[in-house]
Design a protein around this motif. Structure first.
Motif, short mmCIF file in Angstrom:
data_model
loop_
_atom_site.label_atom_id
_atom_site.label_comp_id
_atom_site.label_asym_id
_atom_site.label_seq_id
_atom_site.Cartn_x
_atom_site.Cartn_y
_atom_site.Cartn_z
N THR A 68 0.82 -1.22 0.00
CA THR A 68 0.00 0.00 0.00
C THR A 68 0.85 1.27 0.00
O THR A 68 0.31 2.37 0.03
CB THR A 68 -0.92 0.02 1.24
N SER A 69 2.17 1.13 0.00
CA SER A 69 3.05 2.29 -0.01
C SER A 69 3.72 2.44 -1.37
O SER A 69 3.57 1.60 -2.25
CB SER A 69 4.12 2.15 1.09
N ASP A 70 4.45 3.50 -1.53
CA ASP A 70 5.17 3.75 -2.78
C ASP A 70 6.23 2.67 -2.97
O ASP A 70 7.14 2.51 -2.16
CB ASP A 70 5.83 5.13 -2.73
N ASN A 71 6.11 1.90 -4.05
CA ASN A 71 7.04 0.80 -4.27
C ASN A 71 8.08 1.11 -5.34
O ASN A 71 8.70 0.20 -5.89
CB ASN A 71 6.27 -0.48 -4.65
N THR A 72 8.26 2.38 -5.64
CA THR A 72 9.23 2.77 -6.68
C THR A 72 10.64 2.30 -6.33
O THR A 72 11.36 1.75 -7.18
CB THR A 72 9.23 4.30 -6.86
N LEU A 73 11.05 2.53 -5.05
CA LEU A 73 12.39 2.14 -4.63
C LEU A 73 12.59 0.64 -4.75
O LEU A 73 13.65 0.18 -5.20
CB LEU A 73 12.64 2.58 -3.19
N SER A 74 11.59 -0.15 -4.37
CA SER A 74 11.69 -1.60 -4.45
C SER A 74 11.82 -2.06 -5.90
O SER A 74 12.59 -2.97 -6.21
CB SER A 74 10.49 -2.25 -3.79
N HIS A 75 11.05 -1.44 -6.79
CA HIS A 75 11.17 -1.77 -8.21
C HIS A 75 12.56 -1.45 -8.74
O HIS A 75 13.16 -2.22 -9.50
CB HIS A 75 10.12 -1.00 -9.03
N ILE A 76 13.10 -0.31 -8.31
CA ILE A 76 14.44 0.09 -8.75
C ILE A 76 15.48 -0.90 -8.23
O ILE A 76 16.39 -1.32 -8.97
CB ILE A 76 14.77 1.52 -8.26
N LEU A 77 15.35 -1.30 -6.94
CA LEU A 77 16.29 -2.27 -6.37
C LEU A 77 16.23 -3.59 -7.10
O LEU A 77 17.25 -4.22 -7.38
CB LEU A 77 15.99 -2.46 -4.88
N LEU A 78 15.00 -4.04 -7.39
CA LEU A 78 14.82 -5.32 -8.08
C LEU A 78 15.47 -5.28 -9.46
O LEU A 78 16.26 -6.17 -9.81
CB LEU A 78 13.33 -5.64 -8.20
N ARG A 79 15.16 -4.28 -10.24
CA ARG A 79 15.69 -4.19 -11.60
C ARG A 79 17.20 -3.96 -11.60
O ARG A 79 17.93 -4.52 -12.41
CB ARG A 79 14.99 -3.07 -12.37
N THR A 80 17.67 -3.11 -10.66
CA THR A 80 19.10 -2.83 -10.59
C THR A 80 19.89 -4.07 -10.22
O THR A 80 20.92 -4.39 -10.82
CB THR A 80 19.39 -1.71 -9.58
N SER A 81 19.39 -4.80 -9.23
CA SER A 81 20.06 -6.02 -8.80
C SER A 81 20.08 -7.05 -9.91
O SER A 81 21.12 -7.65 -10.20
CB SER A 81 19.37 -6.59 -7.56
N ALA A 82 18.91 -7.26 -10.54
CA ALA A 82 18.83 -8.24 -11.62
C ALA A 82 19.74 -7.85 -12.79
O ALA A 82 20.39 -8.71 -13.39
CB ALA A 82 17.39 -8.39 -12.09
N SER A 83 19.79 -6.56 -13.08
CA SER A 83 20.60 -6.10 -14.20
C SER A 83 22.09 -6.12 -13.87
O SER A 83 22.90 -6.63 -14.64
CB SER A 83 20.18 -4.69 -14.61
N LEU A 84 22.44 -5.57 -12.69
CA LEU A 84 23.84 -5.43 -12.33
C LEU A 84 24.48 -6.78 -12.03
O LEU A 84 25.51 -7.14 -12.61
CB LEU A 84 23.98 -4.51 -11.10
N PHE A 85 23.86 -7.54 -11.13
CA PHE A 85 24.45 -8.82 -10.72
C PHE A 85 24.15 -9.93 -11.73
O PHE A 85 25.06 -10.65 -12.18
CB PHE A 85 23.92 -9.23 -9.34
N GLY A 86 22.86 -10.08 -12.09
CA GLY A 86 22.49 -11.16 -12.99
C GLY A 86 23.10 -11.04 -14.37
O GLY A 86 23.68 -12.00 -14.89
N VAL A 87 23.01 -9.86 -14.96
CA VAL A 87 23.54 -9.67 -16.31
C VAL A 87 25.07 -9.73 -16.31
O VAL A 87 25.67 -10.29 -17.22
CB VAL A 87 23.04 -8.33 -16.90
#
Length: 312
Positions: free
Chosen positions: A188-207
């Motif tokens: 129910t809160s702003d999830n922008t930061l969580s989306h950024i963390l998820l995509r950044t982690s997947a992109s930086l570490f996974g890729v």
């Protein structure tokens, strides 16, 4: 204002796969068998590597750690999923955060272990003369520790991002475990930061780890194609075929889950993709490396002979 007046969620409901009792029994038996094979396969792999001196090489040092990671990542998901087939599908808030942390820790650790195994095969095939120097015991230990540290960083970052979200009332997670993407949706809160963390982690570490795998195998394939004899090509390719199979399954399903646009597939497709990398892959890895690996089969044969001779 609505968020401040809501009752903070203390438990999450997991939708699982189905509400049909017959289907639940079938899935329970299927996943139970899969988990038992996972335990036996990965524990057996670790025990075989430890007990066989001929397997005390960098490749099998990485494989032993991969078996440990697969066992841990499967254990944090499958037992809870099995219990949900028999009882209420729910998980406490603290348990959900713990599941996010542990699964993300071992999931990212596996990414980098697979990358280190690809690098090991690259050095063995493309630079065989310096292989003992480059892949020294100290270097292998540092690479493994580094993989765990990256996994720990990822797990802590994702868990901190999740813990900053607010959940009100009876929050429903449309999956069979607490994963980041479906966990963000009921917030129910702003999830922008969580989306950024998820995509950044997947992109930086996974890729970045997948790039190590890709570059390593481009060099390996180039080196194999330059070998004149067909027998030499087959022998060189057989040393990395098992690893390439495991990498394809793990990275393929992981990228499908975490890097695709959310509108590209249904949640049911996401669930079965999640089954592949949380339940099936940890079971397949020891089978892939044992059934397709002559050194592992030979080590098992020798160990069996020793055990039989000692008991007779």
């Amino acid at each position: 204002m609505a968020e401040s007046n809501c009752t903070r969620a203390t438990e999450f409901s997991l939708t699982g796969f189905t509400e049909d009792p017959v289907t639940q029994v079938i899935l329970f038996l299927m996943f139970l068998l899969t988990y038992l094979v996972t335990i036996l396969g990965n524990l057996g792999t670790m025990a075989l590597i430890r007990a066989s001196p001929q397997l005390h090489t960098p490749m099998y040092y990485f494989l032993g750690n991969l078996a440990f990671v697969d066992l841990c990542s499967s254990t944090v998901i499958t037992p809870k999923m099995l219990s949900d087939f028999l009882s209420k599908k729910g998980i406490p808030y603290a348990g959900c955060m713990a599941q996010v942390f542990i699964f993300d820790l071992f999931g990212m650790t596996e990414c980098f272990l697979l990358a280190m195994m690809a690098y090991d095969r690259y050095v063995a095939i493309c630079r065989p003369l310096v292989y003992p120097l480059v892949m020294s015991p100290k270097c292998c230990f540092q690479l493994v520790v580094g993989s765990y540290l990256v996994g720990l960083t990822n797990g802590m970052g994702q868990t901190i991002g999740m813990s900053n979200l607010s959940f009100c009332g009876a929050s429903v997670i449309d999956l069979f475990f607490c994963d980041i993407s479906p966990l963000i949706s009921p917030s129910t809160s702003d999830n922008t930061l969580s989306h950024i963390l998820l995509r950044t982690s997947a992109s930086l570490f996974g890729v970045s780890s997948s790039l190590v795998v890709l570059v390593s195998y481009v060099a390996i394939i180039s080196a194999i194609l330059s070998i004149s004899s067909a027998e030499g090509k087959c022998k060189a390719f057989s040393t990395c075929a098992s690893h390439l199979t495991a990498v394809s399954i793990f990275y393929g399903t992981s990228f499908f889950m975490y890097l695709k646009p959310s509108s590209d597939s249904s949640r049911e497709e996401d669930k079965w993709a999640a089954v592949l990398y949380t339940v099936v892959t940890p079971m397949l890895n020891p089978l892939i490396y044992s059934l397709r690996n002559k050194e592992v089969k030979e080590a098992l044969r020798r160990l069996t002979k020793i055990k039989l001779s000692s008991t007779s």
